[in-house]
Design a protein around this motif. Structure first.
Motif, PDB file in Angstrom:
ATOM      1  N   ARG B  26      78.196  46.214   5.758  1.00  0.00           N
ATOM      2  CA  ARG B  26      78.242  47.558   6.433  1.00  0.00           C
ATOM      3  C   ARG B  26      76.882  48.225   6.443  1.00  0.00           C
ATOM      4  O   ARG B  26      76.215  48.583   5.508  1.00  0.00           O
ATOM      5  CB  ARG B  26      78.920  48.548   5.876  1.00  0.00           C
ATOM      6  CG  ARG B  26      80.661  48.423   6.314  1.00  0.00           C
ATOM      7  CD  ARG B  26      81.038  48.992   7.641  1.00  0.00           C
ATOM      8  NE  ARG B  26      80.928  50.545   7.439  1.00  0.00           N
ATOM      9  CZ  ARG B  26      81.956  51.233   7.363  1.00  0.00           C
ATOM     10  NH1 ARG B  26      82.788  50.649   6.699  1.00  0.00           N
ATOM     11  NH2 ARG B  26      81.910  52.567   7.157  1.00  0.00           N
ATOM     12  N   HIS B  27      76.264  48.368   7.523  1.00  0.00           N
ATOM     13  CA  HIS B  27      75.022  49.017   7.958  1.00  0.00           C
ATOM     14  C   HIS B  27      75.186  50.591   8.031  1.00  0.00           C
ATOM     15  O   HIS B  27      76.140  50.648   9.037  1.00  0.00           O
ATOM     16  CB  HIS B  27      73.958  48.113   8.891  1.00  0.00           C
ATOM     17  CG  HIS B  27      73.723  46.873   8.448  1.00  0.00           C
ATOM     18  ND1 HIS B  27      72.870  46.565   7.612  1.00  0.00           N
ATOM     19  CD2 HIS B  27      74.317  45.756   8.708  1.00  0.00           C
ATOM     20  CE1 HIS B  27      72.900  45.306   7.335  1.00  0.00           C
ATOM     21  NE2 HIS B  27      73.854  44.830   8.146  1.00  0.00           N
ATOM     22  N   GLU B  28      74.563  51.514   7.636  1.00  0.00           N
ATOM     23  CA  GLU B  28      74.536  52.824   8.212  1.00  0.00           C
ATOM     24  C   GLU B  28      73.830  52.604   9.609  1.00  0.00           C
ATOM     25  O   GLU B  28      72.547  52.235   9.707  1.00  0.00           O
ATOM     26  CB  GLU B  28      73.814  53.713   7.178  1.00  0.00           C
ATOM     27  CG  GLU B  28      74.794  54.052   6.138  1.00  0.00           C
ATOM     28  CD  GLU B  28      75.836  54.669   6.280  1.00  0.00           C
ATOM     29  OE1 GLU B  28      76.046  55.437   7.167  1.00  0.00           O
ATOM     30  OE2 GLU B  28      76.959  54.193   5.831  1.00  0.00           O
ATOM     31  N   LEU B  29      74.272  53.293  10.407  1.00  0.00           N
ATOM     32  CA  LEU B  29      73.546  53.431  11.730  1.00  0.00           C
ATOM     33  C   LEU B  29      72.190  54.211  11.745  1.00  0.00           C
ATOM     34  O   LEU B  29      71.312  53.632  12.278  1.00  0.00           O
ATOM     35  CB  LEU B  29      74.689  53.894  12.749  1.00  0.00           C
ATOM     36  CG  LEU B  29      75.792  53.019  13.141  1.00  0.00           C
ATOM     37  CD1 LEU B  29      76.620  53.608  14.052  1.00  0.00           C
ATOM     38  CD2 LEU B  29      75.068  51.805  13.940  1.00  0.00           C
ATOM     39  N   LEU B  30      72.280  55.286  11.035  1.00  0.00           N
ATOM     40  CA  LEU B  30      71.125  56.211  10.761  1.00  0.00           C
ATOM     41  C   LEU B  30      70.793  56.416   9.184  1.00  0.00           C
ATOM     42  O   LEU B  30      71.768  56.674   8.497  1.00  0.00           O
ATOM     43  CB  LEU B  30      71.460  57.596  11.578  1.00  0.00           C
ATOM     44  CG  LEU B  30      71.153  57.804  12.858  1.00  0.00           C
ATOM     45  CD1 LEU B  30      71.559  59.108  13.314  1.00  0.00           C
ATOM     46  CD2 LEU B  30      69.766  57.477  13.272  1.00  0.00           C
ATOM     47  N   GLN B  31      69.497  56.165   9.062  1.00  0.00           N
ATOM     48  CA  GLN B  31      69.185  56.409   7.857  1.00  0.00           C
ATOM     49  C   GLN B  31      67.808  57.242   7.814  1.00  0.00           C
ATOM     50  O   GLN B  31      66.726  56.855   8.395  1.00  0.00           O
ATOM     51  CB  GLN B  31      68.606  55.068   6.914  1.00  0.00           C
ATOM     52  CG  GLN B  31      69.974  54.492   5.973  1.00  0.00           C
ATOM     53  CD  GLN B  31      69.770  53.166   5.651  1.00  0.00           C
ATOM     54  OE1 GLN B  31      68.861  52.532   6.127  1.00  0.00           O
ATOM     55  NE2 GLN B  31      70.628  52.987   4.577  1.00  0.00           N
ATOM     56  N   ASN B  32      67.801  58.368   7.115  1.00  0.00           N
ATOM     57  CA  ASN B  32      66.628  59.480   7.421  1.00  0.00           C
ATOM     58  C   ASN B  32      66.260  59.700   8.638  1.00  0.00           C
ATOM     59  O   ASN B  32      65.328  59.638   9.025  1.00  0.00           O
ATOM     60  CB  ASN B  32      65.471  59.031   6.449  1.00  0.00           C
ATOM     61  CG  ASN B  32      66.014  58.576   5.246  1.00  0.00           C
ATOM     62  OD1 ASN B  32      66.603  59.169   4.567  1.00  0.00           O
ATOM     63  ND2 ASN B  32      65.318  57.555   4.729  1.00  0.00           N
ATOM     64  N   GLY B  33      67.332  59.451   9.708  1.00  0.00           N
ATOM     65  CA  GLY B  33      66.994  60.013  11.109  1.00  0.00           C
ATOM     66  C   GLY B  33      66.438  58.895  11.838  1.00  0.00           C
ATOM     67  O   GLY B  33      65.952  58.936  12.930  1.00  0.00           O
ATOM     68  N   LYS B  34      66.441  57.605  11.238  1.00  0.00           N
ATOM     69  CA  LYS B  34      65.834  56.319  11.739  1.00  0.00           C
ATOM     70  C   LYS B  34      66.892  55.306  11.909  1.00  0.00           C
ATOM     71  O   LYS B  34      67.849  55.217  10.782  1.00  0.00           O
ATOM     72  CB  LYS B  34      64.772  55.872  11.150  1.00  0.00           C
ATOM     73  CG  LYS B  34      63.309  56.506  11.130  1.00  0.00           C
ATOM     74  CD  LYS B  34      62.210  55.627  11.055  1.00  0.00           C
ATOM     75  CE  LYS B  34      61.011  56.497  11.500  1.00  0.00           C
ATOM     76  NZ  LYS B  34      59.759  55.760  11.271  1.00  0.00           N
ATOM     77  N   ARG B  35      66.770  54.470  12.991  1.00  0.00           N
ATOM     78  CA  ARG B  35      67.754  53.357  13.099  1.00  0.00           C
ATOM     79  C   ARG B  35      67.321  52.226  12.277  1.00  0.00           C
ATOM     80  O   ARG B  35      66.186  52.106  12.143  1.00  0.00           O
ATOM     81  CB  ARG B  35      68.082  53.211  14.495  1.00  0.00           C
ATOM     82  CG  ARG B  35      68.755  54.098  15.178  1.00  0.00           C
ATOM     83  CD  ARG B  35      68.768  54.506  16.694  1.00  0.00           C
ATOM     84  NE  ARG B  35      69.117  53.612  17.385  1.00  0.00           N
ATOM     85  CZ  ARG B  35      69.042  53.691  18.866  1.00  0.00           C
ATOM     86  NH1 ARG B  35      68.438  54.639  19.521  1.00  0.00           N
ATOM     87  NH2 ARG B  35      69.463  52.780  19.600  1.00  0.00           N
ATOM     88  N   GLN B  36      68.191  51.237  12.554  1.00  0.00           N
ATOM     89  CA  GLN B  36      67.885  49.730  11.911  1.00  0.00           C
ATOM     90  C   GLN B  36      66.503  49.331  12.394  1.00  0.00           C
ATOM     91  O   GLN B  36      65.775  48.614  11.399  1.00  0.00           O
ATOM     92  CB  GLN B  36      68.998  48.881  11.902  1.00  0.00           C
ATOM     93  CG  GLN B  36      70.006  49.063  11.058  1.00  0.00           C
ATOM     94  CD  GLN B  36      71.324  48.585  11.296  1.00  0.00           C
ATOM     95  OE1 GLN B  36      71.296  47.361  11.605  1.00  0.00           O
ATOM     96  NE2 GLN B  36      72.237  49.280  11.353  1.00  0.00           N
ATOM     97  N   ASP B  37      66.203  49.100  13.661  1.00  0.00           N
ATOM     98  CA  ASP B  37      65.113  48.786  14.085  1.00  0.00           C
ATOM     99  C   ASP B  37      63.823  49.909  14.159  1.00  0.00           C
ATOM    100  O   ASP B  37      62.759  49.489  14.587  1.00  0.00           O
ATOM    101  CB  ASP B  37      65.266  48.086  15.564  1.00  0.00           C
ATOM    102  CG  ASP B  37      66.148  48.901  16.346  1.00  0.00           C
ATOM    103  OD1 ASP B  37      66.272  50.275  15.997  1.00  0.00           O
ATOM    104  OD2 ASP B  37      66.317  48.632  17.360  1.00  0.00           O
ATOM    105  N   GLY B  38      63.956  50.833  13.412  1.00  0.00           N
ATOM    106  CA  GLY B  38      63.147  51.779  13.362  1.00  0.00           C
ATOM    107  C   GLY B  38      62.817  52.771  14.262  1.00  0.00           C
ATOM    108  O   GLY B  38      61.837  53.898  14.317  1.00  0.00           O
ATOM    109  N   ARG B  39      63.842  52.641  15.405  1.00  0.00           N
ATOM    110  CA  ARG B  39      63.737  53.832  16.256  1.00  0.00           C
ATOM    111  C   ARG B  39      64.298  54.919  16.060  1.00  0.00           C
ATOM    112  O   ARG B  39      64.974  55.026  15.014  1.00  0.00           O
ATOM    113  CB  ARG B  39      64.437  53.274  17.544  1.00  0.00           C
ATOM    114  CG  ARG B  39      63.982  52.029  18.489  1.00  0.00           C
ATOM    115  CD  ARG B  39      64.648  51.847  19.546  1.00  0.00           C
ATOM    116  NE  ARG B  39      65.888  50.914  19.509  1.00  0.00           N
ATOM    117  CZ  ARG B  39      66.870  50.986  19.985  1.00  0.00           C
ATOM    118  NH1 ARG B  39      66.954  51.572  21.124  1.00  0.00           N
ATOM    119  NH2 ARG B  39      67.971  49.824  19.698  1.00  0.00           N
ATOM    120  N   LYS B  40      64.030  56.173  16.752  1.00  0.00           N
ATOM    121  CA  LYS B  40      64.542  57.441  16.645  1.00  0.00           C
ATOM    122  C   LYS B  40      66.011  57.297  17.480  1.00  0.00           C
ATOM    123  O   LYS B  40      66.080  56.540  18.262  1.00  0.00           O
ATOM    124  CB  LYS B  40      63.865  58.637  17.092  1.00  0.00           C
ATOM    125  CG  LYS B  40      62.732  58.482  16.002  1.00  0.00           C
ATOM    126  CD  LYS B  40      62.092  60.163  16.198  1.00  0.00           C
ATOM    127  CE  LYS B  40      60.781  60.288  15.168  1.00  0.00           C
ATOM    128  NZ  LYS B  40      59.627  60.561  15.830  1.00  0.00           N
TER     129      LYS B  40
END
Lengths: 308, 271
Positions: B26-40
């Motif tokens: 399970r991946h968190e969709l947002l981590q510290n306001g950033k998405r997995q590919d680094g986008r906001k």
């Protein structure tokens, strides 16, 4: 505002399957459009009123659950059959729900042969989409043996008469039929690696699905500068763009779809969604009341028959 | 499952190996306001859009949004073969296909329900933008093939097909730009990738989980398509639609640029 080149020259496209068999002259269309602007429709309703709707459940004894809905002269019969099958690989611990729509050629000769196929696909896709969220219906209850056996609910929708607003009527009928569905109790016993499933002999040993949070579809038709719910066939012929929404009792939206050859202004989309939410919540509420009454009446109720 | 007897159909039955994953990570969709590919949240992926890629077609276009790649060809206006399809308006047909290898799981050659659904949605997104009354008794065929699906395929298809239509020289009121958004909890993730896309089988436990796709005609500011999946609170649907409209408007210069470039290339060829 609804966008089109020449609003006065709208005509019915014979290739559009959901506009069934109504021919209106330009003058008649203008009459309907002007009436709607003044919140008065050709049958005397306001813009947010449904036509008279009759619901009857448990009408076909050979099904696990059935319902018949008559909305003015739209008549829809839904039968639900519960069968044991394999769960889909993506959801091993859930049952399955399958929608099939049959456009009977009785309703209109245009449905003969493969004529109704596009419309049927559109209705079944919309219903499948509206029901495709975990909180709508607890499909976990339909699981028998995880990853091997589950109940598959085949929801067959039969259009007996087309009088406009098929999507809403179909969704109401589906919700009523699922409410009415009895799923037989089964006992699972495991011995030496293989699993035995036994069906209960008692016909009253059944369980029901909870449809409280299942959605109803509300179709909003943009006609002229205003929008109406529950468009009749004549009104559908004047309409270029429709917005369909799956609305639950809580007011959440489970599916959204724009349909038709016209386009919509972003602000009118918002207005239409507001109306759809309001009307959808009211529809769900009154449907719930009717279904409760039906259940209390049980077998004693008067059967009225089809296509009155 | 109907199969096409003229094709060699791989093994009779096979299962996707991913089904045997013990516990799907399970991946968190947002981590510290950033998405997995680094986008906001608000950022969309870079778009590569090129018109005039299929030489035989009347018009064509190719779109790439990182790993989502789609190609579209437009044929016509040409004669309607079936007589009963006579109409004073032109007839528009759309065929949306996923290449069999384009998704995580292999797809069949025959069009499945999802592809048929997307075809209808694509048709309805494009129909309001085309001057169909300019070619009575004729049909225009639009074919979209998704070569690789990394999310937002329908939105990409809408954008790509409208550029292809414009490239074909068919008269239009406006182009159509498509965009989609994933709603997860309170956050709206624009232009979701495959991993971020809403999948009904995944029980995220969120009360709000779904996706919305919008097609917009930017210069007329008219919405030509809206679809949504999953259960979303009403206020969030409104927000999601507004966000999509905003993004579609931003996309417009990209569409224009692709067209201008293809026209100037054609001029160079003609000398």
């Amino acid at each position: 505002m609804c966008f089109s080149t020449k609003p006065s020259q709208i005509y019915i496209d014979p290739t559009k399957s959901n506009m069934v068999d109504v021919l209106l002259s330009d003058a008649e269309k203008t009459f309907i459009i002007h009436g709607i602007q003044d919140n008065l429709r050709d049958d005397g309703r306001g813009c947010e009123d449904y036509r008279h709707m009759e619901i009857e459940t448990d009408v076909v004894s050979s099904t696990s659950g059935s319902a018949k809905v008559r909305l003015a002269n739209t008549e829809i019969l839904v039968g639900v059959k519960a069968e044991l099958g394999e769960p889909s690989p993506g959801k091993p611990d859930k049952g399955r729900l399958e929608f099939f729509v049959d456009c009977s050629a009785n309703a209109t000769p245009e449905f003969e042969g493969r004529g109704g196929e596009d419309l049927a696909l559109e209705i079944s896709n919309m219903l499948a989409r509206a029901y495709d969220c975990p909180s709508c219906l607890d499909l976990g209850k339909l699981c028998v043996v995880k990853g091997q056996q589950c109940w598959v609910l085949y929801v067959d929708i039969l259009l007996l008469e087309c009088g406009g607003n098929l999507f809403d009527a179909a969704s109401v009928a589906v919700k009523a039929a699922i409410h009415n569905t009895c799923i037989p109790a089964v006992t699972v016993s495991k011995d030496e690696g293989h699993v035995d499933i036994e069906l209960s002999d008692d016909p009253f040993d059944v369980h029901h699905l909870d449809v409280t949070s299942a959605p109803c579809i509300v179709t909003l038709s943009k006609i002229g500068h205003s929008h109406v719910v529950d468009a009749s066939q004549k009104e559908e012929a004047c309409c270029l763009a429709r917005l369909m929404m799956g609305v639950t009792e809580k007011g959440t939206v489970t599916a959204l779809k724009k349909e038709g050859s016209g386009s919509l202004d972003p602000s009118s989309v918002e207005e239409m969604m507001e109306t759809g939410k309001r009307v959808g919540q009211a529809l769900n509420k009154s449907l719930k009341e009717v279904l409760c009454q039906e259940e209390q009446k049980g077998k004693k109720k008067e059967q009225t028959g089809f296509l009155r | 499952m109907p199969t096409d007897s003229r094709r060699i159909a791989g093994p009779e039955s096979s299962t996707n190996p991913y089904n045997f994953c013990s516990e799907k990570p399970r991946h968190e969709l947002l981590q510290n306001g950033k998405r997995q590919d680094g986008r906001k949240e608000n950022n969309i992926r870079p778009i590569f859009l090129k018109a005039g890629v299929v030489s035989q077609a009347r018009g064509s276009a190719y779109i790439e949004q990182n790993e989502t790649k789609a190609i579209c060809a437009v044929y016509g206006p040409r004669e309607v073969i079936r007589k009963e399809d006579f109409s004073m308006k032109g007839l528009l047909t759309c065929e949306f296909r996923f290449a069999t290898f384009s998704c995580r799981e292999r797809r069949q050659h025959q069009q499945d329900v999802e592809e048929k659904d997307y075809s209808v949605q694509l048709l309805e997104a494009l129909e309001p933008a085309i001057c169909l009354d300019k070619f009575p008794k004729a049909q225009v065929n639009i074919y979209v093939t998704v070569l690789q699906n990394d999310g937002s395929a329908l939105a990409a298809a809408i954008t790509c097909a409208s550029v292809a239509l414009a490239d074909s020289g068919i008269e239009m009121y406006d182009m159509v730009a498509g965009s989609s958004v994933r709603v997860a909890g309170k956050s709206l993730l624009m232009d979701p990738s495959y991993q971020e896309e809403y999948k009904p089988e995944e029980d995220t436990g969120l009360t709000n989980s779904g996706s919305v796709t919008v097609g917009l005609m930017p210069s007329l500011q008219q919405v030509s398509a809206i679809t949504s999946k999953g259960e979303i609170e009403f206020e969030l649907v409104k927000q999601a639609v507004a966000k999509c409209v905003e993004v579609c408007t931003q996309l417009y210069p990209v569409l224009q640029q692709a067209l201008v470039r293809s026209v100037s290339e054609k001029e160079d060829e003609d000398g």
